[in-house]
Motif scaffolding. Structure first.
Motif, mmCIF file in Angstrom:
data_model
loop_
_atom_site.group_PDB
_atom_site.id
_atom_site.type_symbol
_atom_site.label_atom_id
_atom_site.label_comp_id
_atom_site.label_asym_id
_atom_site.label_seq_id
_atom_site.Cartn_x
_atom_site.Cartn_y
_atom_site.Cartn_z
ATOM 1 N N TYR A 137 0.847 -1.188 0.000
ATOM 2 C CA TYR A 137 0.000 0.000 0.000
ATOM 3 C C TYR A 137 0.880 1.235 0.000
ATOM 4 O O TYR A 137 2.046 1.201 0.416
ATOM 5 C CB TYR A 137 -0.961 0.008 1.193
ATOM 6 N N ASN A 138 0.337 2.311 -0.506
ATOM 7 C CA ASN A 138 1.049 3.580 -0.538
ATOM 8 C C ASN A 138 0.047 4.708 -0.340
ATOM 9 O O ASN A 138 -1.148 4.459 -0.115
ATOM 10 C CB ASN A 138 1.816 3.744 -1.858
ATOM 11 N N LYS A 139 0.521 5.930 -0.430
ATOM 12 C CA LYS A 139 -0.364 7.073 -0.171
ATOM 13 C C LYS A 139 -1.538 7.107 -1.152
ATOM 14 O O LYS A 139 -2.676 7.409 -0.774
ATOM 15 C CB LYS A 139 0.432 8.371 -0.265
ATOM 16 N N TRP A 140 -1.280 6.751 -2.432
ATOM 17 C CA TRP A 140 -2.333 6.770 -3.444
ATOM 18 C C TRP A 140 -3.441 5.774 -3.116
ATOM 19 O O TRP A 140 -4.633 6.113 -3.161
ATOM 20 C CB TRP A 140 -1.748 6.475 -4.824
ATOM 21 N N THR A 141 -3.076 4.530 -2.780
ATOM 22 C CA THR A 141 -4.094 3.512 -2.507
ATOM 23 C C THR A 141 -4.898 3.870 -1.261
ATOM 24 O O THR A 141 -6.105 3.630 -1.206
ATOM 25 C CB THR A 141 -3.449 2.127 -2.336
ATOM 26 N N LEU A 142 -4.238 4.460 -0.268
ATOM 27 C CA LEU A 142 -4.948 4.835 0.961
ATOM 28 C C LEU A 142 -5.916 5.991 0.699
ATOM 29 O O LEU A 142 -7.038 6.006 1.208
ATOM 30 C CB LEU A 142 -3.952 5.208 2.057
ATOM 31 N N ILE A 143 -5.464 6.971 -0.119
ATOM 32 C CA ILE A 143 -6.345 8.096 -0.454
ATOM 33 C C ILE A 143 -7.557 7.599 -1.238
ATOM 34 O O ILE A 143 -8.703 8.002 -0.972
ATOM 35 C CB ILE A 143 -5.577 9.160 -1.262
ATOM 36 N N MET A 144 -7.315 6.713 -2.211
ATOM 37 C CA MET A 144 -8.417 6.195 -3.006
ATOM 38 C C MET A 144 -9.391 5.387 -2.150
ATOM 39 O O MET A 144 -10.599 5.379 -2.411
ATOM 40 C CB MET A 144 -7.897 5.344 -4.158
#
Length: 442
Positions: free
Chosen positions: A237-244
């Motif tokens: 996971y990364n910032k993009w997946t968490l934001i989405m």
């Protein structure tokens, strides 16, 4: 013997003997139908006719399960679990006994999420298979008793709808409780439903505090090996997946409120995960199937419970049960309140739904309560509590099935003895007492 009492009793005994809940519901329904005088064919026909009543709920849970798996794919739950595990590691290395503080933080977090699932983000039990399994490893390291977690989750699933008129609470308190009380002859204009249900909600809170600070405060050891095999799968996971993930949750929330459909809300969130690339197109079919499987058992139990409820209605013995209780009451208000609450407990434990119990009992309870001199506020408290009684502690209730679905991901949490019995003891008993007090003093 009253067929409803016999059917519910048989179902509960079979469940306590570790017979699967679906089997227990079917056997209980058939036994209740035959005891009431219905033929086997008529009993089976009634059961089959009732199955459709649970289909919408089952499909909702299936799509919510798929949405939950997609959120899990984003790594949101694992990010939370990793943070918690890091906190445990720091406490262990410091050796300052801070594990107890982390336990209370985790309990508070799960309680807040459970309460929010009824109003702020009304996805009901769908969050549990998403959030709880990744935390099982942390719970085991902390030696946190899962019976306590089951009580915390069940409190968060029930108390908000029976006290806060928001989300599911708006449906239960306004669209069902007040509407049925008014339909049966009591004016509800100007009544404060929160005032009516405050004492019963206080009983639920006392049950929670007893579970947290007395019943399950001691450590309980779990085997880490099956947890590692079941859930400690590396998810990138990364910032993009968490934001989405957060955006998808918001979209699902908005769609659900706008269209009044949990199914479409969950589907909208799942599609957004596909469009954002968090879930690859080639993985979408398998993930959706996996999510449906995750909550399929709950869906089948809810379908079977609808069949059970239809057989109970067809016997006509629900009305007989209530009327026989009325015959023993006379002019005794205290005894009337107690018997009405106990009958509500029996009915809800059998059909597994507080929302379905109130329409059944209100037609008889409201005129009786008026005749006995109960105030309108006391009548609302009495009927509302009688409906809520039995949601906790029912083998067929989603308020107990949901916690088990998350806590038993590694096979170390029994539905009946680790969820049903603890929640029955900690919530139905104080709810019975405080609901009775509310009926007498309001």
């Amino acid at each position: 013997m009253n067929a409803v009492v016999a059917a519910v009793g048989i179902m509960l005994v079979l469940s306590l003997c570790r017979i699967h809940v679906v089997v227990a519901l079917i056997i209980g329904a058939v036994a209740g139908g035959l005891i009431s005088g219905l033929s086997l064919d008529a009993t089976i026909a009634a059961f089959n006719n009732g199955l459709g009543g649970g289909a919408t709920v089952a499909l909702s849970y299936a799509t919510l399960g798929a949405f939950a798996v997609a959120i899990g794919k984003s790594g949101l739950a694992h990010a939370l679990a990793d943070k918690a595990l890091a906190m445990v590691g720091r406490q262990e290395s410091a050796g300052n006994g801070g594990g107890r503080a982390i336990k209370f933080v985790m309990i508070g977090l799960l309680l807040a999420i459970a309460i929010s699932s009824q109003n702020i983000l009304p996805i009901h039990i769908a969050f549990i298979p998403l959030v709880v399994p990744p935390l099982l490893y942390v719970m085991a390291k902390l030696k946190l008793d899962r019976r306590l977690v089951a009580c915390v989750l069940t409190f968060g699933l029930i108390t908000p709808y029976m006290f806060l008129p928001i989300g599911f609470g708006s449906i239960y308190l306004h669209e069902i409780l007040l509407a049925k009380v008014e339909t049966n002859g009591v004016a509800v204009d100007g009544l404060n439903v929160m005032h009516a249900m405050a004492l019963p909600a206080l009983g639920m809170l006392i049950g929670l505090l007893v579970a947290v600070f007395f019943s399950y405060r001691k450590d309980r050891t779990y085997d880490l090996a099956p947890i590692e095999r079941a859930e400690r799968v590396d998810i990138a996971y990364n910032k993009w997946t968490l934001i989405m993930a957060l955006v998808a949750i918001l979209v699902a929330f908005v769609v659900q409120l706008t269209l009044d459909s949990m199914i479409l809300g969950a589907l909208a969130g799942f599609v957004l995960f596909n469009l954002s690339g968090v879930v690859k197109w080639k993985e979408a079919d398998d993930l959706f199937t996996e999510g449906m499987k995750m909550l399929a058992m709950i869906g089948f139990i809810m379908i079977a419970a609808s069949g059970f409820a239809e057989v109970m209605r067809e016997t006509g013995d629900i009305k007989t049960l209530v009327e026989s209780s009325v015959g023993a009451i006379g002019d005794n208000q205290a005894l009337a309140a107690l018997l009405m609450l106990v009958v509500g407990l029996l009915i809800t434990m059998g059909i597994g739904s507080s929302f379905s119990t109130i329409p059944i009992i209100a037609a008889i309870y409201v005129p009786l309560a008026v005749q006995l001199g109960f105030s309108p506020l006391a009548i609302v408290a009495l009927v509302g509590t009688a409906g809520a009684l039995g949601d906790a502690g029912s083998p067929a209730s989603d308020s107990t099935l949901g916690p088990t679905a998350g806590l038993n991901a590694d096979g170390q949490h029994n539905h009946i003895w680790d969820t049903v019995v603890p929640t029955f003891l900690h919530y139905n008993l104080p709810l019975l007492v405080f609901g009775w007090i509310a009926a007498m003093v309001l």
